[in-house]
Write a protein that holds these residues in place. Structure first.
Motif, PDB file in Angstrom:
ATOM      1  N   PRO A 134      30.756  33.886  27.692  1.00 28.19           N
ATOM      2  CA  PRO A 134      31.633  33.170  26.755  1.00 28.19           C
ATOM      3  C   PRO A 134      32.667  32.326  27.508  1.00 28.19           C
ATOM      4  O   PRO A 134      33.051  32.633  28.634  1.00 28.19           O
ATOM      5  CB  PRO A 134      32.320  34.302  25.978  1.00 28.19           C
ATOM      6  CG  PRO A 134      31.475  35.521  26.222  1.00 28.19           C
ATOM      7  CD  PRO A 134      30.904  35.342  27.587  1.00 28.19           C
ATOM      8  N   ARG A 135      33.096  31.250  26.853  1.00 27.01           N
ATOM      9  CA  ARG A 135      34.133  30.360  27.391  1.00 27.01           C
ATOM     10  C   ARG A 135      33.783  29.894  28.809  1.00 27.01           C
ATOM     11  O   ARG A 135      34.646  29.806  29.680  1.00 27.01           O
ATOM     12  CB  ARG A 135      35.499  31.062  27.365  1.00 27.01           C
ATOM     13  CG  ARG A 135      35.915  31.513  25.972  1.00 27.01           C
ATOM     14  CD  ARG A 135      37.344  31.991  25.914  1.00 27.01           C
ATOM     15  NE  ARG A 135      37.547  33.254  26.622  1.00 27.01           N
ATOM     16  CZ  ARG A 135      37.257  34.441  26.112  1.00 27.01           C
ATOM     17  NH1 ARG A 135      36.725  34.544  24.910  1.00 27.01           N
ATOM     18  NH2 ARG A 135      37.480  35.542  26.804  1.00 27.01           N
ATOM     19  N   THR A 136      32.503  29.610  29.010  1.00 22.38           N
ATOM     20  CA  THR A 136      32.034  29.244  30.352  1.00 22.38           C
ATOM     21  C   THR A 136      31.148  28.001  30.269  1.00 22.38           C
ATOM     22  O   THR A 136      30.116  28.013  29.587  1.00 22.38           O
ATOM     23  CB  THR A 136      31.234  30.400  30.981  1.00 22.38           C
ATOM     24  OG1 THR A 136      32.026  31.585  30.954  1.00 22.38           O
ATOM     25  CG2 THR A 136      30.855  30.078  32.416  1.00 22.38           C
ATOM     26  N   GLY A 137      31.566  26.960  30.965  1.00 23.01           N
ATOM     27  CA  GLY A 137      30.780  25.742  31.022  1.00 23.01           C
ATOM     28  C   GLY A 137      29.700  25.815  32.094  1.00 23.01           C
ATOM     29  O   GLY A 137      29.528  26.823  32.787  1.00 23.01           O
ATOM     30  N   THR A 138      28.998  24.706  32.264  1.00 26.01           N
ATOM     31  CA  THR A 138      27.861  24.680  33.185  1.00 26.01           C
ATOM     32  C   THR A 138      28.279  24.977  34.617  1.00 26.01           C
ATOM     33  O   THR A 138      27.668  25.796  35.312  1.00 26.01           O
ATOM     34  CB  THR A 138      27.179  23.300  33.128  1.00 26.01           C
ATOM     35  OG1 THR A 138      26.942  22.952  31.773  1.00 26.01           O
ATOM     36  CG2 THR A 138      25.868  23.326  33.889  1.00 26.01           C
ATOM     37  N   THR A 139      29.324  24.321  35.093  1.00 28.88           N
ATOM     38  CA  THR A 139      29.743  24.473  36.488  1.00 28.88           C
ATOM     39  C   THR A 139      30.115  25.913  36.805  1.00 28.88           C
ATOM     40  O   THR A 139      29.682  26.483  37.818  1.00 28.88           O
ATOM     41  CB  THR A 139      30.938  23.551  36.788  1.00 28.88           C
ATOM     42  OG1 THR A 139      30.572  22.199  36.501  1.00 28.88           O
ATOM     43  CG2 THR A 139      31.351  23.663  38.251  1.00 28.88           C
TER      44      THR A 139
END
Length: 300
Positions: free
Chosen positions: A216-221
């Motif tokens: 959760p709350r985690t983008g690709t990078t």
């Protein structure tokens, strides 16, 4: 004499029947005792004063009976409320009675049974949703909790990523070194995952040697960084007879769109990138992002 009194007291305290008999006896005889006292003390014996005395004493006897019976059954009332509360919301509120009669025994027994039942149900729920070997969640648990996190991300308009990874050449480890070593590898993988994830991340073993992370709350990078850290730590581990570098894993990372994609869709997309990593040499991290959020990163 004192011993006899003590024995009688113990029997009285331990017998609900004796208590009920005593209450009934006292309650029904209060009017009679009041009338005798009234007449013995020399008051007038006319009908109205006598009737008033008897009625007043009857009311007092009735009130005494009700209050005494209420005190007898009060623990049962409390345990009934505890049962209803547990059935309604699962909250456990132990009730403890100091009484030694049947009501006290029943109250304490049911209270203990509720606590034990709750502990047993909690253990069964953990067993039903936890992979015993690795300590991670299982596929059933992932489906429930992962879908909840995606729904939350959609409501809050936050990023969410899914990572699927598979231990490379795991079958050959089992074939060459035995399933005991294979189990050691799986346990080491589970421990590595738990050590590296944040408190709100979700991890599950979804197949023989396949694992899944919902971030959760985690983008690709950030998701790629987490996957690559796990990849490096696994490759650096010496497990049993296996030297460092023998245990590796291939990772597929997918940054999903929680507003338009389900957990199943995200897992399928991450799985495609996992097989891309396997087909291109293994021990690698490949990634992609949903078109609606792909501006953050270029798909691999």
């Amino acid at each position: 004499m004192n011993l006899a009194v003590s024995e009688i007291t113990q029997k009285f305290n331990a017998s609900l029947t004796f208590k009920i008999f005593s209450i009934c006896f006292a309650s029904t005889h209060i009017p009679l005792l009041a009338l005798i006292t009234y007449l013995v003390t020399g008051f007038r014996s006319e009908a109205i004063p006598v009737l008033g005395t008897v009625l007043g004493a009857t009311l007092i006897g009735t009130a005494f009976c009700l209050a005494s019976v209420w005190m007898l059954i009060k623990p049962l009332h409390e345990i009934a409320k505890t049962v209803e509360t547990y059935r309604a919301n699962g909250a456990v509120k132990p009730v403890r009675s100091k009484r030694t009669d049947e009501v006290g025994v029943v109250t304490n027994g049911i209270s203990v049974l509720i606590v034990e039942l709750d502990a047993t149900l909690s253990q069964l729920r953990r067993q039903a949703t936890t992979d015993v070997l690795t300590g991670l969640g299982n596929r059933r648990w992932l489906k429930d909790i992962g879908s909840m996190e995606i729904a939350r991300a959609a409501r809050e308009s936050t990023a969410i990523s899914v990572v699927v990874f598979d231990l490379d050449h795991f079958k050959s480890i089992n074939d060459e070194f035995g399933h005991d070593v294979g189990d050691q590898v799986l346990m080491a993988a589970g421990a590595t995952i738990q050590h590296n994830l944040r408190p709100y991340d979700i991890a599950a073993r979804i197949g023989g040697e396949e694992f899944c992370l919902v971030l959760p709350r985690t983008g690709t990078t950030a998701a790629i960084a987490i996957a690559d850290r796990l990849r490096k730590e696994l490759a650096a581990k010496a497990i049993g007879p296996l030297p460092a570098g023998r245990v590796t894993a291939s990772f597929g990372v997918y940054r999903g769109d929680p507003k338009s994609e389900s957990l199943k869709v995200m897992l399928t997309a991450a799985d495609r990138k996992l097989y891309s990593a396997k087909n291109n040499g293994r021990n690698a991290v490949h990634w992609a992002a949903a078109r609606s959020v792909s501006g953050e990163s270029v798909a691999s």
